[in-house]
Design an enzyme around this catalytic site. Structure first.
Site, PDB file in Angstrom:
ATOM      1  CB  SER A 102       1.015   3.995  -9.683  1.00 33.09           C
ATOM      2  OG  SER A 102       1.531   5.310  -9.541  1.00 33.09           O
ATOM      3  CE  LYS A 103       2.719   3.066  -1.093  1.00 31.59           C
ATOM      4  NZ  LYS A 103       3.673   2.160  -0.408  1.00 31.59           N
ATOM      5  CD  GLN A 104       4.864   4.566  -6.818  1.00 31.18           C
ATOM      6  OE1 GLN A 104       4.076   4.075  -7.633  1.00 31.18           O
ATOM      7  NE2 GLN A 104       5.441   3.852  -5.867  1.00 31.18           N
ATOM      8  CB  THR A 105      -0.319   8.879  -9.514  1.00 33.18           C
ATOM      9  OG1 THR A 105      -0.896   7.595  -9.764  1.00 33.18           O
ATOM     10  CG2 THR A 105       0.922   9.043 -10.389  1.00 33.18           C
ATOM     11  CG  LEU A 106      -1.199  10.449  -3.875  1.00 26.74           C
ATOM     12  CD1 LEU A 106      -1.526  11.856  -3.388  1.00 26.74           C
ATOM     13  CD2 LEU A 106      -0.625   9.604  -2.738  1.00 26.74           C
TER      14      LEU A 106
END
Length: 323
Positions: free
Chosen positions: A252-256
């Protein structure tokens, strides 16, 4: 009472005509497509085509604060570069707010929705729902006090198991009332909730088969409950394994998570086919884009997809490099 949305005069928010198969891919424009998004897009597309059906594209931008400028154009460019072809025009949730309000009005009129004055702080001590959110304890379901003002609108749930068979994950059960409680339809910030928007959209688009990542498995019971509350036919559900990094975190965006490399579309598609258990021949990794799509359409088998909720993505896709 069913709605007749002015924006879609040929359809009503009642049971839609059932086509042989209508699938869809519905990314949120919070960033470019990563490998996990590609897996969901490819699995949903190939299953719809395998059944001789249509495959629709919907941009789920109903949550305006999370929408990243330019992300929608990036997603469309990536899909085109990867060789995806969808049926009809792209649907944008941000252009369908009146339809969500009409659905909410229908639920309010039938006393299936109620106003809620609770703040997050007031719900902070509530028990946790399976998806990590706070279970709503029913504080406002019997009405607001005179000095209170509505902050949100919630769906009134009822006890009872919702059971469905997922094509990959098997038989699933959840008691929405017990496990989640009365869930939000219109948020305190004025944004329509994902659960409401996705159910209305699937109904109005005539979606018969929802193929998506297993990270959304926990939303399915709520969506089935809401389909039934609105008098809508319930689609079939298939939840593909979620792609994770080596630490087990969903891409995800949060996990780059890295964006899918559109300069090497065949490599990206080949790895997605492998992830989905299709066992493509090794020489397909060096084939042309039309050839890999032709092989995929001919050889796709949902039965081969691993019966797992999560799998580690290929290392090449984690670092956005070619095979």
């Amino acid at each position: 009472m069913h709605l007749t949305p002015s924006a879609c005069p040929a359809k009503s928010l009642g049971p839609a005509p059932r086509a042989p198969c209508i699938g869809r891919f519905a990314p949120s424009p919070t960033g470019p497509l990563h490998f996990g998004s590609l897996v969901a897009a490819l699995g949903s597309c190939l299953e719809a085509r395998h059944q001789g059906g249509q495959w629709l594209l919907r941009i789920e931008d109903v949550d305006a604060p999370r929408t990243i400028p330019g992300a929608t154009d990036a997603i469309l460019h990536q899909l085109e570069a990867l060789g995806f072809c969808w049926d009809g025009e792209v649907v944008y949730q941000s252009q369908r707010l009146a339809l969500y309000q009409q659905a909410l009005d229908q639920l309010i009129a039938s006393r299936k929705a109620f106003p809620c004055a609770c703040t997050r702080r007031e719900l902070a001590d509530s028990t946790l729902a399976p998806d990590g959110s706070r279970r709503y304890p029913g504080t406002c379901r019997d009405g607001l006090r005179p000095e209170q003002q509505a902050r949100a609108w919630r769906l009134r749930t009822e006890p009872g198991l919702i059971t469905w068979e997922d094509a990959i994950q098997g038989v699933q059960q959840e008691d929405v009332f017990r496990d989640v409680g009365d869930f939000v339809l219109l948020r305190a910030d004025g944004q329509y909730a994902y659960q409401l928007a996705v159910v209305v959209d699937d109904a109005l688009q005539g979606v018969t088969h929802v193929v998506r990542g297993a990270d959304l498995l926990g939303s399915t019971a709520r969506q089935i409950f809401l389909h039934k509350a609105l008098g809508l036919a319930v689609p079939a559900y298939t939840h593909l394994p979620v792609a994770t990094n080596a630490a087990g975190e969903k891409l995800s965006k949060q996990t780059l998570a890295q964006a899918v490399d559109t300069q090497a579309p065949v490599s990206s598609l080949y790895m997605a086919l492998c992830f989905l258990g299709q066992h493509p021949p090794a020489d397909l990794a060096q084939a042309s884009l039309p050839d890999i799509w032709a092989w995929s359409h001919t050889n796709w088998s949902q039965i081969k997809v691993p019966r797992a909720k999560a799998l580690i993505a290929p290392a090449q896709m984690l670092h956005n490099s070619a095979i």
